[in-house]
Design a protein around this motif. Structure first.
Motif, PDB file in Angstrom:
ATOM      1  N   MET A 151       0.820  -1.210   0.000  1.00  0.00           N
ATOM      2  CA  MET A 151       0.000   0.000   0.000  1.00  0.00           C
ATOM      3  C   MET A 151       0.861   1.269   0.000  1.00  0.00           C
ATOM      4  N   THR A 152       2.017   1.209   0.647  1.00  0.00           N
ATOM      5  CA  THR A 152       2.878   2.398   0.719  1.00  0.00           C
ATOM      6  C   THR A 152       3.951   2.406  -0.368  1.00  0.00           C
ATOM      7  N   ARG A 153       3.815   1.533  -1.341  1.00  0.00           N
ATOM      8  CA  ARG A 153       4.816   1.462  -2.395  1.00  0.00           C
ATOM      9  C   ARG A 153       4.961   2.783  -3.155  1.00  0.00           C
ATOM     10  N   PRO A 154       3.881   3.483  -3.448  1.00  0.00           N
ATOM     11  CA  PRO A 154       4.048   4.771  -4.149  1.00  0.00           C
ATOM     12  C   PRO A 154       4.869   5.792  -3.354  1.00  0.00           C
ATOM     13  N   ILE A 155       4.975   5.594  -2.043  1.00  0.00           N
ATOM     14  CA  ILE A 155       5.724   6.551  -1.231  1.00  0.00           C
ATOM     15  C   ILE A 155       7.195   6.170  -1.171  1.00  0.00           C
ATOM     16  N   TRP A 156       7.478   4.907  -0.818  1.00  0.00           N
ATOM     17  CA  TRP A 156       8.881   4.546  -0.603  1.00  0.00           C
ATOM     18  C   TRP A 156       9.624   4.192  -1.880  1.00  0.00           C
ATOM     19  N   LYS A 157       8.867   3.940  -2.984  1.00  0.00           N
ATOM     20  CA  LYS A 157       9.562   3.611  -4.234  1.00  0.00           C
ATOM     21  C   LYS A 157      10.388   4.798  -4.740  1.00  0.00           C
TER      22      LYS A 157
END
Length: 204
Positions: A151-157
């Motif tokens: 779910m937080t991939r768009p942030i940490w990517k």
């Protein structure tokens, strides 16, 4: 005369006691002359003190006669009894000391060792139980962790891309891993030197 007679008996008792104790303790023969000298010095001082209190320190023939009679009577009548009594006292003292050491070992040392072993076993059990619980918690949390990561991939990517693009070159430029390895090697060498010095001091 009577005072010198008693003093001679006392000298014989102390001398026999000293001989028995030196034999029981197995004192080196090198020390015997020194102890003999100390005995005679102490005996002379005591006899002089008795003589001073009895006849104001006047030295006459009866003084030596009384001393010789006292010593002779002692060795004729009481020497063997005194030596046996001293031997019995020494053996009794040794038996009491051995009993106290065994009682101390049974009542204090062994219970402490048992408590230490029980505590060590209990800590090992707690450690194994904690590791077991940790593995269960990790297995239970893993699905939620994967879901959170997705779910937080768009942030940490983007942050990961930024790290690879900007931070990694800085780390490579400053040779951070090499410096950390160098610091570890230096600390290890200092620790080894300290241990070697400590062992050398123990050997000395």
């Amino acid at each position: 005369m009577l005072s010198m007679l008693v003093s001679g008996i006392g000298m014989g008792i102390v001398f026999d006691g000293y001989r028995v104790i030196s034999d029981e303790l197995r004192i080196s023969r090198l020390w015997i002359p020194i102890f003999d000298l100390l005995y005679w010095i102490a005996a002379t001082l005591v006899v002089f003190q008795v003589l001073s209190s009895s006849n104001e320190g006047e030295v006459r023939a009866y003084v030596f006669i009384g001393l010789l009679l006292g010593i002779g009577c002692y060795y004729w009548l009481f020497s063997r009894i005194t030596m046996k009594l001293v031997q019995v006292l020494i053996r009794t003292t040794k038996a009491i000391i051995r009993f106290m050491i065994r009682a101390f070992d049974m009542l204090i040392i062994r219970p402490l060792v048992l408590l230490y072993r029980i505590g060590k076993l209990f800590l090992a059990f707690l450690r194994a139980f904690a590791i077991f619980l940790f593995k269960i918690v990790v297995q239970l949390v893993r699905p939620f962790w994967l879901l959170t990561a997705w779910m937080t991939r768009p942030i940490w990517k983007p942050l990961l891309r930024y790290w690879k693009r900007w931070v990694n070159p800085i780390i490579a430029k400053w040779r951070v891993p090499e410096r950390i390895a160098s610091l570890r090697a230096g600390a290890s060498k200092l620790w080894q030197r300290w241990k070697n010095r400590k062992e050398e001091k123990k050997d000395d």
